[in-house]
Design a protein around this motif. Structure first.
Motif, PDB file in Angstrom:
ATOM      1  N   LEU A 106      20.268  30.604 -92.424  1.00 34.45           N
ATOM      2  CA  LEU A 106      21.568  30.209 -91.885  1.00 34.45           C
ATOM      3  C   LEU A 106      21.928  28.793 -92.314  1.00 34.45           C
ATOM      4  N   ALA A 107      20.964  27.861 -92.252  1.00 28.97           N
ATOM      5  CA  ALA A 107      21.245  26.478 -92.640  1.00 28.97           C
ATOM      6  C   ALA A 107      21.641  26.387 -94.112  1.00 28.97           C
ATOM      7  N   ILE A 108      20.903  27.092 -94.981  1.00 27.25           N
ATOM      8  CA  ILE A 108      21.205  27.059 -96.407  1.00 27.25           C
ATOM      9  C   ILE A 108      22.611  27.573 -96.678  1.00 27.25           C
ATOM     10  N   ASN A 109      22.973  28.674 -96.064  1.00 25.71           N
ATOM     11  CA  ASN A 109      24.267  29.280 -96.369  1.00 25.71           C
ATOM     12  C   ASN A 109      25.426  28.580 -95.676  1.00 25.71           C
ATOM     13  N   ILE A 110      25.169  27.920 -94.556  1.00 21.03           N
ATOM     14  CA  ILE A 110      26.197  27.047 -93.975  1.00 21.03           C
ATOM     15  C   ILE A 110      26.484  25.896 -94.932  1.00 21.03           C
ATOM     16  N   ALA A 111      25.430  25.275 -95.466  1.00 22.16           N
ATOM     17  CA  ALA A 111      25.617  24.186 -96.426  1.00 22.16           C
ATOM     18  C   ALA A 111      26.372  24.667 -97.661  1.00 22.16           C
ATOM     19  N   ALA A 112      26.038  25.861 -98.145  1.00 19.85           N
ATOM     20  CA  ALA A 112      26.690  26.393 -99.348  1.00 19.85           C
ATOM     21  C   ALA A 112      28.174  26.643 -99.111  1.00 19.85           C
ATOM     22  N   GLU A 113      28.520  27.200 -97.969  1.00 20.40           N
ATOM     23  CA  GLU A 113      29.930  27.501 -97.711  1.00 20.40           C
ATOM     24  C   GLU A 113      30.740  26.228 -97.485  1.00 20.40           C
ATOM     25  N   ILE A 114      30.157  25.234 -96.836  1.00 25.52           N
ATOM     26  CA  ILE A 114      30.872  23.969 -96.646  1.00 25.52           C
ATOM     27  C   ILE A 114      31.076  23.283 -97.987  1.00 25.52           C
ATOM     28  N   ALA A 115      30.041  23.304 -98.854  1.00 31.88           N
ATOM     29  CA  ALA A 115      30.179  22.700-100.182  1.00 31.88           C
ATOM     30  C   ALA A 115      31.231  23.427-101.003  1.00 31.88           C
ATOM     31  N   ALA A 116      31.286  24.749-100.886  1.00 30.21           N
ATOM     32  CA  ALA A 116      32.282  25.518-101.635  1.00 30.21           C
ATOM     33  C   ALA A 116      33.694  25.222-101.161  1.00 30.21           C
ATOM     34  N   ALA A 117      33.838  24.730 -99.935  1.00 32.48           N
ATOM     35  CA  ALA A 117      35.157  24.365 -99.418  1.00 32.48           C
ATOM     36  C   ALA A 117      35.627  23.013 -99.941  1.00 32.48           C
ATOM     37  N   GLY A 118      34.784  22.357-100.767  1.00 33.17           N
ATOM     38  CA  GLY A 118      35.194  21.101-101.390  1.00 33.17           C
ATOM     39  C   GLY A 118      34.641  19.856-100.745  1.00 33.17           C
ATOM     40  N   HIS A 119      33.669  19.996 -99.846  1.00 33.80           N
ATOM     41  CA  HIS A 119      33.078  18.837 -99.175  1.00 33.80           C
ATOM     42  C   HIS A 119      31.731  18.483 -99.797  1.00 33.80           C
ATOM     43  N   THR A 120      31.350  17.226 -99.681  1.00 37.18           N
ATOM     44  CA  THR A 120      30.005  16.816-100.089  1.00 37.18           C
ATOM     45  C   THR A 120      29.042  17.126 -98.956  1.00 37.18           C
ATOM     46  N   VAL A 121      27.869  17.681 -99.305  1.00 35.65           N
ATOM     47  CA  VAL A 121      26.931  18.185 -98.305  1.00 35.65           C
ATOM     48  C   VAL A 121      25.518  17.759 -98.669  1.00 35.65           C
ATOM     49  N   ILE A 122      24.753  17.364 -97.651  1.00 34.85           N
ATOM     50  CA  ILE A 122      23.320  17.122 -97.778  1.00 34.85           C
ATOM     51  C   ILE A 122      22.616  18.077 -96.833  1.00 34.85           C
ATOM     52  N   LEU A 123      21.674  18.846 -97.361  1.00 34.96           N
ATOM     53  CA  LEU A 123      20.869  19.775 -96.570  1.00 34.96           C
ATOM     54  C   LEU A 123      19.463  19.192 -96.434  1.00 34.96           C
ATOM     55  N   ALA A 124      18.994  19.014 -95.210  1.00 33.83           N
ATOM     56  CA  ALA A 124      17.685  18.393 -94.967  1.00 33.83           C
ATOM     57  C   ALA A 124      16.806  19.302 -94.122  1.00 33.83           C
ATOM     58  N   ASP A 125      15.546  19.393 -94.497  1.00 33.12           N
ATOM     59  CA  ASP A 125      14.562  20.205 -93.783  1.00 33.12           C
ATOM     60  C   ASP A 125      13.782  19.301 -92.829  1.00 33.12           C
TER      61      ASP A 125
END
Length: 475
Positions: free
Chosen positions: A203-222
């Motif tokens: 879920l975290a990975i795909n939330i980050a992917a969809e937000i990035a695809a919307a044109g935002h800069t995203v950092i995903l951290a474990d």
């Protein structure tokens, strides 16, 4: 000119010594053990250490002392075992023991180049087609020029030494630059779920992917202190965990934009790239993720991206209640700190009898830790084969009856799509764009997560929570 301390075998030292002197550097010490290296740091304050990649000359204690004094360490590894040892310590600056001085000096001044994916070669020149908006990679105008020492970091309380180099520009301060597409600091989204693999990482990975695809800069951290899973899920190298390295730098007041670019991986996608800080590969390394370090690291990250997505651990137990040592590190401190800082929390569970039982038991614990106004409930793998006919209605009814949750987001089950994503090390958006699970997550992101966070109201008991935001997508 750079002040160096060498802790190498005699043959390697004799080979490098003429080149070091020819390039104008000064050797202030030639210790043979870690204790002698620590003494040299106190006595001579070198700019850099060049050491052998063995336990006799490189330890976690030495790295901590180097961080505290703003000293870059470069390890020379002769075998694969030594490289693994260095990676376990979280040190990126490692070169072959037979490397020439030009290569060693490049790592000493510019930092190490890190492969982004398992099948990608290292690229010291930075990342092409950088859509993330993050700058300062090696080779960019904001990175130090070749030959300029970047290892000396500002440390509060440390007396500045006279300049011995040609006027280096000031390093960017942590969290000083605004996020790429939003005004002010970025929005932090923490993804949490109970024990039992409820789909937090997916879920975290795909939330980050969809937000990035919307044109935002995203950092995903474990941030998971039990089983970091983002790196293997995306096919990234995780020998040197990025989030632990960021916490270590943050603890030494040395986490800058350029250092972040050096330790972060990049997930490249034509539909929206984002940067990744991988988690700890060994659960025994959890003491590196203290609450203070995690909080400072997240504060820095939210200044460099529009959105920061955190994959947290499952346990919400307050360790202080069962420990007699009030100053000992807490294993769950990283998760609790992330949940406390987050602007939005995504609480996920599995939509089957066992998964919902686990979720509802942990639900009360979550609502005691944070207020419910910023929590979104997502149930993964909704399917009739596990809960009977009318799966969406069955799951919603159980959550409403036993948890007081009026409307959760329901993500349909799609084993084939998720398997394809894991097999290729990609997001659902890239591996299975028509996946029902991916479409359910996309709708949730667009509806609930891309809005600015609401003002934080007073904390309320969870049993009096207002109806939940969002509607369940059709299955």
């Amino acid at each position: 000119m750079v002040l160096l301390a060498l802790a190498l075998d005699r043959e390697t030292e004799d080979r490098l010594l003429p080149d070091i002197i020819d390039h104008g550097h000064v050797i202030v010490a030639r210790p043979a053990t870690v204790s002698e290296l620590l003494a040299a740091i106190e006595r001579h304050s070198p700019d850099g250490l060049i050491v052998g990649a063995s336990a006799g000359t490189l330890t976690a204690e030495l790295l901590a002392a180097s961080d505290a004094n703003g000293i870059r360490v470069v390890a020379l590894a002769a075998t694969a075992q030594e490289r693994r040892y260095v990676a376990e310590l979280g040190l990126h600056e490692v070169v072959a023991a037979d490397a020439d001085w030009f290569e060693i000096e490049s790592v000493l001044t510019m930092g190490a180049a890190i492969p982004l994916r398992i099948d990608d070669p290292p690229d010291r020149g930075g990342h092409a087609d950088d859509a993330s908006g993050v700058t300062g990679t090696p080779g960019s105008p904001e990175a130090p020029a070749p030959g300029r020492h970047r290892g000396r970091r500002a440390v509060p309380g440390r007396r500045a030494k006279p300049a011995r180099q040609p006027s280096p520009g000031p390093e960017p301060a942590a969290a000083a630059e605004p996020a790429g597409g939003l005004e002010g600091p970025g929005i932090v989204i923490a993804v949490w779920g109970p024990a039992g693999a409820p789909g937090r990482t997916t879920l975290a990975i795909n939330i980050a992917a969809e937000i990035a695809a919307a044109g935002h800069t995203v950092i995903l951290a474990d941030v998971d202190t039990y089983s970091g899973s983002i790196a293997p899920s995306l096919g990234l190298l995780d020998e040197a965990p990025g989030f632990a390295a960021a916490c270590r730098l943050s603890g030494a007041d040395a986490l800058t934009r350029s250092e972040f670019d050096r330790i972060a991986h990049r997930y490249n996608s034509p539909r929206g790239a984002f940067q990744v800080l991988t988690g700890i590969g060994r659960p025994s390394r959890w003491p590196e993720l203290s609450a203070e370090r995690v909080s400072r690291t997240i504060a820095a990250l939210r200044g460099w991206a529009d959105y920061v997505v955190l994959d947290t651990g499952f346990s919400l137990e307050s360790d202080e209640e069962i420990s007699s040592d009030l100053f000992a590190p807490r294993r769950n401190a990283a998760t609790l700190a992330a949940l406390g800082i987050a602007d939005r929390v995504v609480a996920c569970g599995l939509a089957d009898p066992v998964g919902m039982a686990r979720f509802l038991r942990a639900w009360g614990d979550l609502t005691e830790v944070i207020s419910t106004h910023r929590v979104h409930v997502v149930m993964n793998r909704v399917r009739a084969s596990a809960v009977g006919l009318g799966a969406a209605g069955q799951v919603s009814s159980a959550l409403r009856r036993f948890g007081g949750i009026e409307a959760a987001v329901l993500v349909p089950h799609d084993q084939a799509g998720v398997d394809a994503a894991v097999l290729t090390g990609r997001t659902l958006r890239d591996a299975a764009p028509r996946s029902p699970a991916r479409l359910g997550i996309l709708g949730f992101v667009q509806r609930d997560l891309l809005d600015a966070p609401d003002a934080v109201p007073a904390r309320r008991p969870w049993r009096r929570a207002t109806p939940w935001r969002g509607t369940a997508p059709a299955t």
